[in-house]
Design a protein around this motif. Structure first.
Motif, short mmCIF file in Angstrom:
data_model
loop_
_atom_site.label_atom_id
_atom_site.label_comp_id
_atom_site.label_asym_id
_atom_site.label_seq_id
_atom_site.Cartn_x
_atom_site.Cartn_y
_atom_site.Cartn_z
N PRO A 17 -53.09 46.60 62.79
CA PRO A 17 -52.96 47.03 64.19
C PRO A 17 -53.39 48.47 64.43
O PRO A 17 -53.83 48.80 65.53
CB PRO A 17 -51.46 46.85 64.48
CG PRO A 17 -50.80 46.88 63.15
CD PRO A 17 -51.80 46.34 62.17
N ASN A 18 -53.30 49.32 63.39
CA ASN A 18 -53.65 50.73 63.53
C ASN A 18 -54.40 51.19 62.29
O ASN A 18 -54.24 50.62 61.22
CB ASN A 18 -52.39 51.59 63.66
CG ASN A 18 -51.54 51.17 64.83
OD1 ASN A 18 -51.98 51.20 65.96
ND2 ASN A 18 -50.31 50.76 64.56
N VAL A 19 -55.22 52.24 62.47
CA VAL A 19 -55.93 52.84 61.34
C VAL A 19 -55.67 54.34 61.36
O VAL A 19 -55.30 54.92 62.38
CB VAL A 19 -57.45 52.56 61.36
CG1 VAL A 19 -57.73 51.09 61.15
CG2 VAL A 19 -58.08 53.05 62.65
N GLU A 20 -55.89 54.98 60.20
CA GLU A 20 -55.70 56.42 60.10
C GLU A 20 -56.85 57.15 60.81
O GLU A 20 -57.84 56.55 61.19
CB GLU A 20 -55.59 56.85 58.64
CG GLU A 20 -56.86 56.66 57.84
CD GLU A 20 -57.10 55.26 57.31
OE1 GLU A 20 -58.16 55.04 56.72
OE2 GLU A 20 -56.26 54.37 57.52
N THR A 21 -56.69 58.44 60.97
CA THR A 21 -57.64 59.25 61.72
C THR A 21 -59.05 59.19 61.14
O THR A 21 -60.02 59.07 61.88
CB THR A 21 -57.15 60.71 61.79
OG1 THR A 21 -55.88 60.73 62.44
CG2 THR A 21 -58.11 61.58 62.57
#
Length: 69
Positions: A17-21
């Motif tokens: 659902p999310n990834v790092e910068t």
């Protein structure tokens, strides 16, 4: 080529659902610092969520900004 080269999977195949910068910057074609500025100023095309003081960028929003389904 940087000394620590990281290869990311195609955005279409990301199921998290999310990834790092760093990954978000790669997909958006920007430097990671640009995304950090967006987060601080809250003025970018998408906003991260903060998890224990770290930025997590929603994959769905990255896809929306890039027009990827």
């Amino acid at each position: 080529m940087p000394a620590t080269w990281v290869q990311y999977p195609p955005l279409e195949s990301v199921t998290r659902p999310n990834v790092e910068t760093a990954a978000a910057a790669f997909y958006l074609g920007r430097q990671p610092q640009t995304l950090r500025v967006w987060a601080c100023n809250e003025n970018g095309p998408l906003r991260p969520i903060r998890v224990h003081g770290r930025l997590a960028w929603p994959v769905a929003e990255i896809k929306r900004v890039l027009g990827v389904k």
